[in-house]
Design a protein around this motif. Structure first.
Motif, PDB file in Angstrom:
ATOM      1  N   ALA A   1       0.834  -1.203   0.000  1.00 40.94           N
ATOM      2  CA  ALA A   1       0.000   0.000   0.000  1.00 40.94           C
ATOM      3  C   ALA A   1       0.870   1.254   0.000  1.00 40.94           C
ATOM      4  CB  ALA A   1      -0.915  -0.008   1.217  1.00 40.94           C
TER       5      ALA A   1
ATOM      6  N   LYS B   1       0.763   3.956   1.625  1.00 43.61           N
ATOM      7  CA  LYS B   1       1.120   4.535   2.918  1.00 43.61           C
ATOM      8  C   LYS B   1       2.203   3.749   3.632  1.00 43.61           C
ATOM      9  CE  LYS B   1      -2.722   2.592   5.547  1.00 43.61           C
ATOM     10  NZ  LYS B   1      -3.837   3.012   6.346  1.00 43.61           N
TER      11      LYS B   1
ATOM     12  N   SER C   1      -2.166   0.157   8.359  1.00 39.66           N
ATOM     13  CA  SER C   1      -3.370  -0.353   9.000  1.00 39.66           C
ATOM     14  C   SER C   1      -3.774  -1.679   8.357  1.00 39.66           C
ATOM     15  CB  SER C   1      -4.521   0.649   8.860  1.00 39.66           C
ATOM     16  OG  SER C   1      -4.985   0.668   7.526  1.00 39.66           O
TER      17      SER C   1
ATOM     18  N   LYS D   1      -6.018  -2.041   6.357  1.00 47.13           N
ATOM     19  CA  LYS D   1      -6.391  -1.774   4.969  1.00 47.13           C
ATOM     20  C   LYS D   1      -5.194  -1.922   4.019  1.00 47.13           C
ATOM     21  CE  LYS D   1     -10.778  -0.507   5.515  1.00 47.13           C
ATOM     22  NZ  LYS D   1     -11.589   0.501   4.906  1.00 47.13           N
ATOM     23  N   SER D   2      -3.975  -2.019   4.574  1.00 50.82           N
ATOM     24  CA  SER D   2      -2.791  -2.246   3.732  1.00 50.82           C
ATOM     25  C   SER D   2      -2.878  -3.610   3.055  1.00 50.82           C
ATOM     26  CB  SER D   2      -1.518  -2.156   4.569  1.00 50.82           C
ATOM     27  OG  SER D   2      -1.404  -0.881   5.151  1.00 50.82           O
TER      28      SER D   2
ATOM     29  N   TYR E   1      -5.193  -3.552   0.044  1.00 49.53           N
ATOM     30  CA  TYR E   1      -4.513  -3.027  -1.142  1.00 49.53           C
ATOM     31  C   TYR E   1      -3.752  -4.142  -1.857  1.00 49.53           C
ATOM     32  CZ  TYR E   1      -1.665  -0.005  -4.089  1.00 49.53           C
ATOM     33  OH  TYR E   1      -1.078   0.601  -5.172  1.00 49.53           O
TER      34      TYR E   1
ATOM     35  N   PRO F   1      -6.912   4.964   2.166  1.00 51.34           N
ATOM     36  CA  PRO F   1      -7.373   3.740   2.821  1.00 51.34           C
ATOM     37  C   PRO F   1      -8.831   3.791   3.264  1.00 51.34           C
ATOM     38  CG  PRO F   1      -5.324   4.513   3.805  1.00 51.34           C
ATOM     39  CD  PRO F   1      -5.762   5.555   2.832  1.00 51.34           C
ATOM     40  N   SER F   2      -9.349   4.966   3.569  1.00 54.89           N
ATOM     41  CA  SER F   2     -10.746   5.054   4.001  1.00 54.89           C
ATOM     42  C   SER F   2     -11.711   4.733   2.856  1.00 54.89           C
ATOM     43  CB  SER F   2     -11.043   6.432   4.594  1.00 54.89           C
ATOM     44  OG  SER F   2     -10.935   7.435   3.602  1.00 54.89           O
TER      45      SER F   2
ATOM     46  N   ARG G   1     -11.077   2.210   0.757  1.00 59.79           N
ATOM     47  CA  ARG G   1     -10.968   0.771   0.518  1.00 59.79           C
ATOM     48  C   ARG G   1     -11.984   0.030   1.371  1.00 59.79           C
ATOM     49  NH1 ARG G   1      -4.815   0.683   1.899  1.00 59.79           N
ATOM     50  NH2 ARG G   1      -4.193   2.290   0.431  1.00 59.79           N
TER      51      ARG G   1
END
Length: 135
Positions: A12, A14, A24, A26-27, A30, A101-102, A104
């Motif tokens: 990701a 980030k 996070s 959410k990585s 990705y 990420p928000s 995703r």
């Protein structure tokens, strides 16, 4: 986690650039999205051996085709069912690789999207990371 680990192109944004925030759960979403797009595309996400520079970064190339409602141009599509499955997988992968990420989905939502109807899926915003330069 002291340093970033992963395969370039699958981690990701980030993780390697703090401007996008911290790492996070959410990585992983990705990374899954990049893998999913590679599977459906039948090629690596970055291909510098293509004729047109617009085809170098697969997510941008396929996004443009979805946006213009063009044929996907994938060799793996043999029939109408394959076409529907490929479209669904591409849309889900594009949601997963959103730079923010928000935007995703959680993995639970990813599963729901893959199990649901393609007609219920909206095309996400275009991921805004730029295509890599042609060497």
């Amino acid at each position: 986690m002291v340093c970033a680990r992963g395969t370039a192109g699958y981690i990701a944004p980030k993780v390697f650039c703090r401007n996008f925030g911290g790492i996070s759960h959410k990585s992983d979403v990705y990374s899954y999205g990049m893998l999913l797009s590679e599977m459906v595309g039948g090629r690596r996400n970055i291909n510098t051996e293509v004729e047109n520079t617009s085809e170098i970064y697969f997510p941008h190339w396929i996004y443009k085709r979805l946006e213009l409602d063009e044929e996907l141009g994938l060799q793996s599509i043999m029939n109408e069912d394959d076409k529907v499955r490929a479209r669904k997988m591409i849309i889900v992968s594009l949601w997963c690789i959103q730079t923010d990420p928000s935007n995703r989905p959680a993995m639970k939502q990813v599963i729901e999207m893959l199990e649901g109807s393609v007609d219920c899926l909206q095309i996400p915003p275009k991921p805004y990371l730029s295509s890599p330069p042609n060497p």
